[in-house]
Design a protein around this motif. Structure first.
Motif, short mmCIF file in Angstrom:
data_model
loop_
_atom_site.label_atom_id
_atom_site.label_comp_id
_atom_site.label_asym_id
_atom_site.label_seq_id
_atom_site.Cartn_x
_atom_site.Cartn_y
_atom_site.Cartn_z
N ALA A 7 0.83 -1.19 0.00
CA ALA A 7 0.00 0.00 0.00
C ALA A 7 0.87 1.25 0.00
O ALA A 7 2.03 1.21 0.42
N ILE A 8 0.30 2.33 -0.48
CA ILE A 8 0.99 3.62 -0.52
C ILE A 8 0.20 4.61 0.32
O ILE A 8 -1.02 4.75 0.15
N ILE A 51 4.09 8.78 6.64
CA ILE A 51 4.44 9.94 5.84
C ILE A 51 3.87 9.73 4.44
O ILE A 51 3.98 8.64 3.87
N PRO A 52 3.24 10.75 3.84
CA PRO A 52 2.65 10.60 2.51
C PRO A 52 3.62 10.02 1.48
O PRO A 52 4.79 10.40 1.42
N LEU A 53 3.14 9.07 0.72
CA LEU A 53 3.81 8.34 -0.36
C LEU A 53 4.73 7.23 0.14
O LEU A 53 5.38 6.55 -0.67
N ASN A 54 4.80 7.01 1.46
CA ASN A 54 5.53 5.85 1.96
C ASN A 54 4.91 4.57 1.42
O ASN A 54 3.68 4.47 1.30
N GLN A 55 5.74 3.59 1.14
CA GLN A 55 5.25 2.31 0.63
C GLN A 55 5.39 1.27 1.75
O GLN A 55 6.48 1.04 2.26
N PHE A 88 13.34 19.94 -2.23
CA PHE A 88 12.69 19.98 -3.54
C PHE A 88 11.84 18.72 -3.76
O PHE A 88 10.69 18.79 -4.19
N LYS A 89 12.42 17.56 -3.45
CA LYS A 89 11.66 16.32 -3.63
C LYS A 89 10.49 16.23 -2.66
O LYS A 89 9.42 15.73 -3.01
N MET A 90 10.69 16.72 -1.44
CA MET A 90 9.60 16.71 -0.46
C MET A 90 8.43 17.56 -0.95
O MET A 90 7.27 17.17 -0.81
N THR A 91 8.73 18.70 -1.53
CA THR A 91 7.68 19.59 -2.04
C THR A 91 6.90 18.92 -3.16
O THR A 91 5.67 18.97 -3.20
N ILE A 92 7.63 18.30 -4.09
CA ILE A 92 6.97 17.59 -5.18
C ILE A 92 6.15 16.43 -4.65
O ILE A 92 5.01 16.20 -5.09
N ALA A 93 6.71 15.69 -3.69
CA ALA A 93 6.02 14.53 -3.13
C ALA A 93 4.72 14.92 -2.45
O ALA A 93 3.69 14.25 -2.61
N LEU A 94 4.73 16.00 -1.68
CA LEU A 94 3.52 16.45 -1.00
C LEU A 94 2.46 16.90 -2.00
O LEU A 94 1.26 16.66 -1.80
N ILE A 96 2.19 15.73 -5.13
CA ILE A 96 1.70 14.50 -5.75
C ILE A 96 0.72 13.78 -4.83
O ILE A 96 -0.33 13.30 -5.26
N ALA A 97 1.06 13.70 -3.55
CA ALA A 97 0.18 13.02 -2.59
C ALA A 97 -1.17 13.71 -2.52
O ALA A 97 -2.22 13.05 -2.47
N GLU A 98 -1.18 15.04 -2.50
CA GLU A 98 -2.45 15.77 -2.45
C GLU A 98 -3.26 15.55 -3.71
O GLU A 98 -4.49 15.39 -3.67
N MET A 99 -2.59 15.53 -4.85
CA MET A 99 -3.29 15.27 -6.11
C MET A 99 -3.90 13.88 -6.11
O MET A 99 -5.06 13.69 -6.54
N LEU A 100 -3.17 12.89 -5.64
CA LEU A 100 -3.69 11.53 -5.59
C LEU A 100 -4.90 11.45 -4.66
O LEU A 100 -5.86 10.74 -4.93
#
Length: 237
Positions: A7-8, A51-55, A88-94, A96-100
């Motif tokens: 799960a993600i 944490i958002p996007l953790n697998q 930078f990656k954290m910002t993109i990841a957050l 992406i997580a919100e979009m999902l």
């Protein structure tokens, strides 16, 4: 029957005094939320799992048939190198997580979508320098699984955002043309998984992202722009 599924993590919110509600996209049943007991206890070692996007891998009893279940066990199955440490990656990841969170609603299995999410995030994390175009590529290719991937024909002057197709005549609704269309077509030809250099400037990324969000808005009912959008744009200024 006990279910074991990768799960993600999509989101995590406080629930009561010591628990939290964690929303996952699972390989077995799609969207599913659970209550994590004692999540705010200092002795709880599972806090970092949510944490958002953790697998992670979840084990739960599917006989409960409740909107909010308790999982029996959760453990991390993919260890990111710097997804949670690079600003930078954290910002993109957050983002992406919100979009999902906004667009994934189905409570049913979609193995190909789960594989796309999992593999894309691992490649994103693994890249040290060439990752600034990731959110654009990711959101565009996500539309393949959401059912409205763009149908673009070479030589057409316009792209109808509402119909999702190219047009030689000016569409009656929202559309893109000229430079915006050229950038959109360039993104469609991009393969982030094998990309060796960033393809777009800062202003071009903002322009393409604006187009993508308009495209989502045209195809997803009650779509709203993510709150993290402003932070994303600011970080890449």
């Amino acid at each position: 029957m006990l279910v074991r599924t990768p799960a993600i993590v999509l989101s995590s919110h406080k629930y009561g005094d010591s628990a939290r509600i964690v929303k996952f996209y699972t390989a077995s049943v799609g969207i599913k939320s659970f209550i994590a007991k004692g999540a705010y206890s200092k002795k709880n070692r599972q806090n970092s799992l949510f944490i958002p996007l953790n697998q992670v891998e979840l084990i739960y009893d599917d006989r409960q048939k409740k909107s909010l279940d308790f999982f029996r066990e959760a453990k991390q199955i993919a260890h990111y190198k710097d997804l949670s440490s690079s600003p930078f990656k954290m910002t993109i990841a957050l983002f992406i997580a919100e979009m999902l969170n906004l667009v994934l609603q189905e409570e049913e299995a979609n193995q190909s979508l789960f594989a796309f999410l999992s593999e894309s995030l691992l490649v994103f994390d693994d890249k040290e320098d060439v990752f600034s175009d990731f959110h654009l590529w990711f959101l565009l290719n996500l539309t393949k699984y959401l059912g409205f991937y763009p149908n673009i024909q070479n030589g057409a002057k316009y792209f109808d955002l509402q119909e999702g197709i190219s047009s030689h005549e000016i569409p009656t609704g929202s559309y893109i043309a000229q430079d915006d269309l050229i950038l959109f077509e360039k993104l469609m030809n991009l393969n982030f998984l094998t990309q060796t250099e960033n393809q777009f400037s800062k202003s071009q990324r903002n322009s393409i992202l604006n187009t993508i969000l308009k495209y989502y808005e045209a195809h997803i009912f009650d779509f709203r722009h993510p709150k993290s959008l402003e932070v994303l744009v600011h970080v890449f200024e």
